[in-house]
Design an enzyme around this catalytic site. Structure first.
Site, short mmCIF file in Angstrom:
data_model
loop_
_atom_site.label_atom_id
_atom_site.label_comp_id
_atom_site.label_asym_id
_atom_site.label_seq_id
_atom_site.Cartn_x
_atom_site.Cartn_y
_atom_site.Cartn_z
N ASP A 1 0.85 -1.18 0.00
CA ASP A 1 0.00 0.00 0.00
C ASP A 1 0.90 1.24 0.00
O ASP A 1 1.55 1.54 1.00
CB ASP A 1 -0.89 -0.03 1.24
CG ASP A 1 -1.91 1.11 1.29
OD1 ASP A 1 -1.73 2.09 0.55
OD2 ASP A 1 -2.87 1.02 2.08
N HIS A 2 0.90 1.96 -1.12
CA HIS A 2 1.84 3.07 -1.26
C HIS A 2 1.47 4.28 -0.41
O HIS A 2 2.23 5.24 -0.33
CB HIS A 2 1.92 3.49 -2.74
CG HIS A 2 3.31 3.82 -3.18
ND1 HIS A 2 4.23 4.44 -2.37
CD2 HIS A 2 3.95 3.61 -4.36
CE1 HIS A 2 5.36 4.61 -3.02
NE2 HIS A 2 5.22 4.10 -4.24
#
Length: 426
Positions: free
Chosen positions: A397-398
Site C-alpha cells: 500500500d503506497h
C-alpha cells in the site's frame, strides 16, 4: 406456545447464507442446543443450534436456497401456556453448540430496505414489499414495479425468479401491443440463441466475498509491487536433511521457513506489519505477528491465519499449516481463524507459477507472493553456477509503504532465506 427461530446475525458482516441441510423434519421433537440446520456463509459453514425445546411444526426454507439474517427458518411448539407470543422468551443456547459458537435468536422485525436508486410513490400500508437489495436492484434494472409482483418467497418476499417472470410477462405484452419491426425481432432471436449457449454459474458465498474484498482492496489502497529472487540453495539442502529427522505425519514444506524469515524481517521493518486508520490518519504498528496463508480450495481462495508465528517452531508451524489447510479445503474453519492477520502470504508456486502480482489482503499494507523454486544459472564471483532460486513479489500500500521500505524488507527476507542456520538461530 409457538416460537419462531430466525437466521441470527452471527457477526463479521454476514448478511445471508445458503441452507445446506436440515437436521430435522416436521414433527420431530428437539431440545435446546440441538443442531437444526447447516448453513454455508461467505466465510465458514455453520451449524445452527435451536434456542428452544419442543415439537417442530414448520420448516420455512428449502435446502440449497439462500436465507437472510432475520428470516424465519423454523417454528417450534414449545408447549408453554400463559405467555403471549409478543413476550420475550429467553433463548437457551448450549455452549459451543455451533461452529461459530452459541447463536441468539431475535424476535425483532427486520424492516424492509429502501426501494432502490430512484424515488417511488408511497406504498399503501396494506401492500408492503419484502425483497432483498439484490432483488430490488434487479427489478430496477428490468423496469419492474415491485408493488405489482406477487412474491413466492418466505413471508411473501419477492424473489429474483418472481421479478424475472414479471419482466418476461411485461416484455411479451409490450411485444404483442407494439408489433416490433421484423429487423428488431431478428436481433432478439439472435440474442436468444446466444444466451442458450451460455452456462450461468451462480457465485458461491465465498466467491462473493472474494470479489468484494478484491474490489475494496484495489479501490482503497494504491498498489505497488516489488519483485526479486533469492538463492535458497542452502535452504533446499537443509530441508532435505531435516525431513529425515521427523515423523512421516509431519509434512515439512518450505512455507514454515518462509514464514519465519518474513516475521524476522517484519520485526526489523515494523511499518510493513501495520494498517492505516483512515479516520484518525494514523499508522497502526502491530506488535504481534499473525500471518494469513492463502489456501486454494474448490470454492475459492481462503486465508486462514496462523497466530503468533514469532513464538512457534518450524515443526509446530508445519503441523498448523497442514491442519489449517485441510480444514480450509473442507470448509471447517471457524470465523476466528480467518481474521486479524497482520501480513499475508500467497504461494502460487504451488501450482507451478513463477511470478505474480498479488492483491493486498486489506486492511493489511503488504502481501508476499511466493513463486516456484527452480534451478537456474547464476553468476557468483564471475563463475556461472547452477543454484536453486525462489521468486518473490511483494505488493504494498503506497499510502504507508514506499519503495525504499519495500526494498529493505525484501532484502532482509532474502538474507534469512539464503542462510537457514541464521534463520533458525535468531
Amino acid at each position: 406456545m409457538i416460537q419462531e427461530f430466525k437466521f441470527p446475525d452471527i457477526g463479521e458482516g454476514i448478511h445471508e447464507g445458503k441452507l445446506l441441510k436440515w437436521h430435522m423434519e416436521v414433527g420431530d421433537t428437539i431440545q435446546a442446543g440441538d443442531t437444526i440446520a447447516e448453513v454455508e456463509t461467505d466465510k465458514v459453514n455453520a451449524e445452527l443450534p435451536s434456542p428452544y425445546s419442543g415439537k417442530v411444526i414448520a420448516l420455512l426454507a428449502e435446502e440449497g436456497g439462500i436465507i437472510y439474517v432475520g428470516q424465519v427458518l423454523i417454528k417450534v411448539d414449545t408447549g408453554e401456556v400463559g405467555k403471549s407470543q409478543d413476550q420475550t422468551v429467553e433463548p437457551v443456547a448450549e455452549e459451543n453448540a455451533g461452529v461459530v459458537g452459541a447463536l441468539e435468536a431475535s424476535s425483532e422485525v427486520i424492516p424492509a430496505s429502501a426501494e432502490g436508486r430512484k424515488q417511488e410513490a408511497a406504498i399503501p400500508p396494506k401492500r408492503k414489499v419484502l425483497a432483498t437489495p439484490v432483488a430490488r436492484k434487479m427489478a430496477y434494472d428490468l423496469g419492474v414495479d415491485l408493488r405489482n409482483v406477487t412474491g413466492t418467497g418466505p413471508g411473501g418476499r419477492v424473489m429474483k425468479a418472481d421479478i424475472a417472470a414479471a419482466a418476461e410477462k411485461t416484455t411479451a405484452g409490450d411485444s404483442e401491443a407494439s408489433k416490433p419491426e421484423q429487423k428488431h425481432e431478428t436481433k432478439l432471436e439472435a440474442a436468444s440463441k446466444d444466451r442458450n449457449q451460455i452456462e450461468r454459474v451462480p457465485l458461491s458465498m465465498i466467491r462473493k466475498t472474494i470479489a468484494k474484498k478484491m474490489v475494496q482492496s484495489k479501490h482503497t489502497a494504491p498498489h505497488a509491487t516489488a519483485m526479486d529472487e533469492v538463492d535458497v540453495t542452502e535452504l533446499v539442502k537443509f530441508r532435505e536433511t531435516a525431513k529425515g529427522h521427523f515423523d512421516e505425519d509431519i509434512h515439512l514444506t518450505f512455507m514454515p521457513f518462509i514464514m519465519k524469515a518474513i516475521v524476522l524481517a517484519l520485526k526489523k521493518n515494523p511499518k510493513i506489519n501495520s494498517s492505516l486508520d483512515d479516520e484518525t490518519e494514523e499508522i497502526l504498528l502491530k506488535k504481534y505477528y499473525h500471518l494469513g496463508i492463502a489456501v486454494d480450495t474448490e470454492e475459492g481462495l481462503t486465508v486462514p491465519v496462523v497466530r503468533n508465528v514469532d513464538q512457534k517452531s518450524i515443526v509446530r508451524l508445519a503441523k498448523e499449516l497442514n491442519d489449517l489447510g485441510q480444514r480450509a479445503r473442507n470448509r471447517k474453519l471457524t470465523i476466528d481463524e480467518l481474521k486479524e492477520s497482520t501480513f499475508s502470504i500467497t504461494n502460487y508456486g504451488a501450482v507451478g507459477s513463477i511470478f505474480g502480482v498479488p492483491v493486498i489482503n486489506y486492511p493489511e499494507v503488504a502481501i508476499m507472493g511466493i513463486g516456484k523454486i527452480s534451478k537456474k544459472p547464476v553468476v557468483i564471483e564471475d563463475e556461472l553456477v547452477i543454484r536453486h532460486m525462489l521468486p518473490l513479489s511483494m505488493s504494498f500500500d503506497h499510502r504507508v509503504v514506499d519503495g525504499g521500505d519495500a526494498g529493505r524488507f525484501m532484502n532482509d527476507v532474502k538474507k534469512y532465506l539464503s542462510d537457514p542456520y541464521r534463520l533458525l538461530l535468531l
